[in-house]
Design a protein around this motif. Structure first.
Motif, PDB file in Angstrom:
ATOM      1  N   ALA A  56     -36.570   2.176-101.618  1.00  8.37           N
ATOM      2  CA  ALA A  56     -38.032   2.077-101.675  1.00  8.37           C
ATOM      3  C   ALA A  56     -38.496   0.637-101.489  1.00  8.37           C
ATOM      4  N   LEU A  57     -37.832  -0.283-102.162  1.00  6.69           N
ATOM      5  CA  LEU A  57     -38.233  -1.688-102.043  1.00  6.69           C
ATOM      6  C   LEU A  57     -38.036  -2.209-100.630  1.00  6.69           C
ATOM      7  N   GLU A  58     -36.986  -1.758 -99.954  1.00  4.20           N
ATOM      8  CA  GLU A  58     -36.784  -2.157 -98.556  1.00  4.20           C
ATOM      9  C   GLU A  58     -37.928  -1.653 -97.673  1.00  4.20           C
ATOM     10  N   LEU A  59     -38.438  -0.462 -97.978  1.00  5.97           N
ATOM     11  CA  LEU A  59     -39.566   0.066 -97.204  1.00  5.97           C
ATOM     12  C   LEU A  59     -40.844  -0.740 -97.435  1.00  5.97           C
ATOM     13  N   LEU A  60     -40.907  -1.444 -98.561  1.00  6.85           N
ATOM     14  CA  LEU A  60     -42.089  -2.244 -98.903  1.00  6.85           C
ATOM     15  C   LEU A  60     -41.904  -3.737 -98.606  1.00  6.85           C
ATOM     16  N   TRP A  61     -40.704  -4.112 -98.173  1.00  2.00           N
ATOM     17  CA  TRP A  61     -40.337  -5.517 -97.993  1.00  2.00           C
ATOM     18  C   TRP A  61     -41.313  -6.231 -97.066  1.00  2.00           C
ATOM     19  N   LEU A  62     -41.605  -7.502 -97.370  1.00  2.00           N
ATOM     20  CA  LEU A  62     -42.532  -8.267 -96.558  1.00  2.00           C
ATOM     21  C   LEU A  62     -41.918  -8.743 -95.241  1.00  2.00           C
ATOM     22  N   LYS A  63     -40.621  -8.997 -95.240  1.00  5.64           N
ATOM     23  CA  LYS A  63     -39.971  -9.420 -93.994  1.00  5.64           C
ATOM     24  C   LYS A  63     -39.874  -8.228 -93.058  1.00  5.64           C
ATOM     25  N   PRO A  64     -40.478  -8.331 -91.885  1.00  6.85           N
ATOM     26  CA  PRO A  64     -40.494  -7.188 -90.963  1.00  6.85           C
ATOM     27  C   PRO A  64     -39.105  -6.686 -90.578  1.00  6.85           C
ATOM     28  N   GLU A  65     -38.144  -7.583 -90.414  1.00  7.73           N
ATOM     29  CA  GLU A  65     -36.819  -7.134 -89.993  1.00  7.73           C
ATOM     30  C   GLU A  65     -36.130  -6.275 -91.062  1.00  7.73           C
ATOM     31  N   VAL A  66     -36.361  -6.587 -92.332  1.00 11.11           N
ATOM     32  CA  VAL A  66     -35.788  -5.772 -93.419  1.00 11.11           C
ATOM     33  C   VAL A  66     -36.472  -4.410 -93.439  1.00 11.11           C
ATOM     34  N   ARG A  67     -37.778  -4.430 -93.372  1.00  7.97           N
ATOM     35  CA  ARG A  67     -38.566  -3.189 -93.383  1.00  7.97           C
ATOM     36  C   ARG A  67     -38.229  -2.311 -92.175  1.00  7.97           C
ATOM     37  N   GLN A  68     -38.094  -2.907 -90.998  1.00  3.94           N
ATOM     38  CA  GLN A  68     -37.780  -2.141 -89.789  1.00  3.94           C
ATOM     39  C   GLN A  68     -36.410  -1.477 -89.876  1.00  3.94           C
ATOM     40  N   LEU A  69     -35.436  -2.177 -90.445  1.00  5.16           N
ATOM     41  CA  LEU A  69     -34.108  -1.581 -90.602  1.00  5.16           C
ATOM     42  C   LEU A  69     -34.167  -0.410 -91.581  1.00  5.16           C
ATOM     43  N   ALA A  70     -34.913  -0.565 -92.670  1.00  2.00           N
ATOM     44  CA  ALA A  70     -35.060   0.526 -93.647  1.00  2.00           C
ATOM     45  C   ALA A  70     -35.726   1.736 -93.016  1.00  2.00           C
ATOM     46  N   VAL A  71     -36.736   1.494 -92.198  1.00  4.46           N
ATOM     47  CA  VAL A  71     -37.429   2.585 -91.508  1.00  4.46           C
ATOM     48  C   VAL A  71     -36.462   3.285 -90.551  1.00  4.46           C
ATOM     49  N   LYS A  72     -35.684   2.502 -89.832  1.00  4.39           N
ATOM     50  CA  LYS A  72     -34.739   3.060 -88.866  1.00  4.39           C
ATOM     51  C   LYS A  72     -33.669   3.909 -89.551  1.00  4.39           C
ATOM     52  N   GLN A  73     -33.194   3.474 -90.714  1.00  3.69           N
ATOM     53  CA  GLN A  73     -32.127   4.182 -91.427  1.00  3.69           C
ATOM     54  C   GLN A  73     -32.629   5.375 -92.239  1.00  3.69           C
ATOM     55  N   ALA A  74     -33.904   5.429 -92.510  1.00  3.42           N
ATOM     56  CA  ALA A  74     -34.464   6.444 -93.406  1.00  3.42           C
ATOM     57  C   ALA A  74     -34.161   7.888 -93.006  1.00  3.42           C
ATOM     58  N   PRO A  75     -34.293   8.278 -91.741  1.00  2.00           N
ATOM     59  CA  PRO A  75     -34.015   9.685 -91.419  1.00  2.00           C
ATOM     60  C   PRO A  75     -32.599  10.129 -91.787  1.00  2.00           C
ATOM     61  N   LEU A  76     -31.612   9.294 -91.542  1.00  2.00           N
ATOM     62  CA  LEU A  76     -30.236   9.657 -91.897  1.00  2.00           C
ATOM     63  C   LEU A  76     -30.073   9.783 -93.410  1.00  2.00           C
ATOM     64  N   ILE A  77     -30.624   8.846 -94.147  1.00  5.87           N
ATOM     65  CA  ILE A  77     -30.537   8.892 -95.612  1.00  5.87           C
ATOM     66  C   ILE A  77     -31.196  10.164 -96.143  1.00  5.87           C
ATOM     67  N   HIS A  78     -32.395  10.444 -95.676  1.00  7.55           N
ATOM     68  CA  HIS A  78     -33.156  11.566 -96.221  1.00  7.55           C
ATOM     69  C   HIS A  78     -32.651  12.914 -95.714  1.00  7.55           C
ATOM     70  N   ALA A  79     -32.183  12.955 -94.484  1.00 10.26           N
ATOM     71  CA  ALA A  79     -31.611  14.211 -93.983  1.00 10.26           C
ATOM     72  C   ALA A  79     -30.341  14.552 -94.760  1.00 10.26           C
ATOM     73  N   SER A  80     -29.513  13.551 -95.060  1.00  9.96           N
ATOM     74  CA  SER A  80     -28.297  13.830 -95.844  1.00  9.96           C
ATOM     75  C   SER A  80     -28.660  14.237 -97.265  1.00  9.96           C
ATOM     76  N   ASP A  81     -29.707  13.651 -97.832  1.00 11.93           N
ATOM     77  CA  ASP A  81     -30.185  14.086 -99.156  1.00 11.93           C
ATOM     78  C   ASP A  81     -30.658  15.540 -99.111  1.00 11.93           C
ATOM     79  N   THR A  82     -31.336  15.910 -98.023  1.00 10.03           N
ATOM     80  CA  THR A  82     -31.832  17.283 -97.889  1.00 10.03           C
ATOM     81  C   THR A  82     -30.675  18.274 -97.789  1.00 10.03           C
ATOM     82  N   VAL A  83     -29.656  17.932 -97.023  1.00 10.29           N
ATOM     83  CA  VAL A  83     -28.476  18.800 -96.920  1.00 10.29           C
ATOM     84  C   VAL A  83     -27.808  18.943 -98.291  1.00 10.29           C
ATOM     85  N   ALA A  84     -27.659  17.831 -99.002  1.00 14.65           N
ATOM     86  CA  ALA A  84     -27.055  17.886-100.335  1.00 14.65           C
ATOM     87  C   ALA A  84     -27.892  18.737-101.289  1.00 14.65           C
TER      88      ALA A  84
END
Length: 119
Positions: A56-84
């Motif tokens: 969550a904090l990465e999604l709110l991060w002020l540095k755009p590169e940190v936030r962009q990476l979190a956004v990019k990785q989010a579907p994999l994280i959340h899809a695996s959570d949904t499967v679990a």
């Protein structure tokens, strides 16, 4: 719409992560368990909690590169959570209502993670 989805997802993650980290017994009871009888579940929810807060904090991060990476990785994280969540729900080891709730929350998180992707 992408910003709103990112902020909503971060908010959901902060709330769920904080509860899991600081009051894991609430989640354990909702899943039909007893925290006092299952210290491993307390440990697992606390691990889930800190991970969830950090995402969550990465999604709110002020540095755009940190936030962009979190956004990019989010579907994999959340899809695996949904499967679990789905597998847990189908296992019969949690009450049906609790199973439906965890699948619904995880599915919502996955949808939000997809909405926040750049087209």
């Amino acid at each position: 719409m992408q910003t709103l989805a990112r902020l909503l997802l971060a908010g959901i993650r902060l709330v769920n992560g904080s509860v899991a980290l600081f009051a894991p017994g609430l989640f354990i009871r909702n899943l039909g368990g007893d925290a006092a009888q299952n210290p491993a579940a307390v440990y697992a929810f606390r691990m889930f909690g800190i991970r969830t807060i950090l995402v969550a904090l990465e999604l709110l991060w002020l540095k755009p590169e940190v936030r962009q990476l979190a956004v990019k990785q989010a579907p994999l994280i959340h899809a695996s959570d949904t499967v679990a969540a789905f597998l847990t729900s189908r296992s019969g080891l949690v009450p049906a209502r609790a199973g439906a709730t965890i699948v619904a929350i995880s599915t919502l998180n996955t949808l939000l993670s997809l909405v926040m992707q750049k087209r």
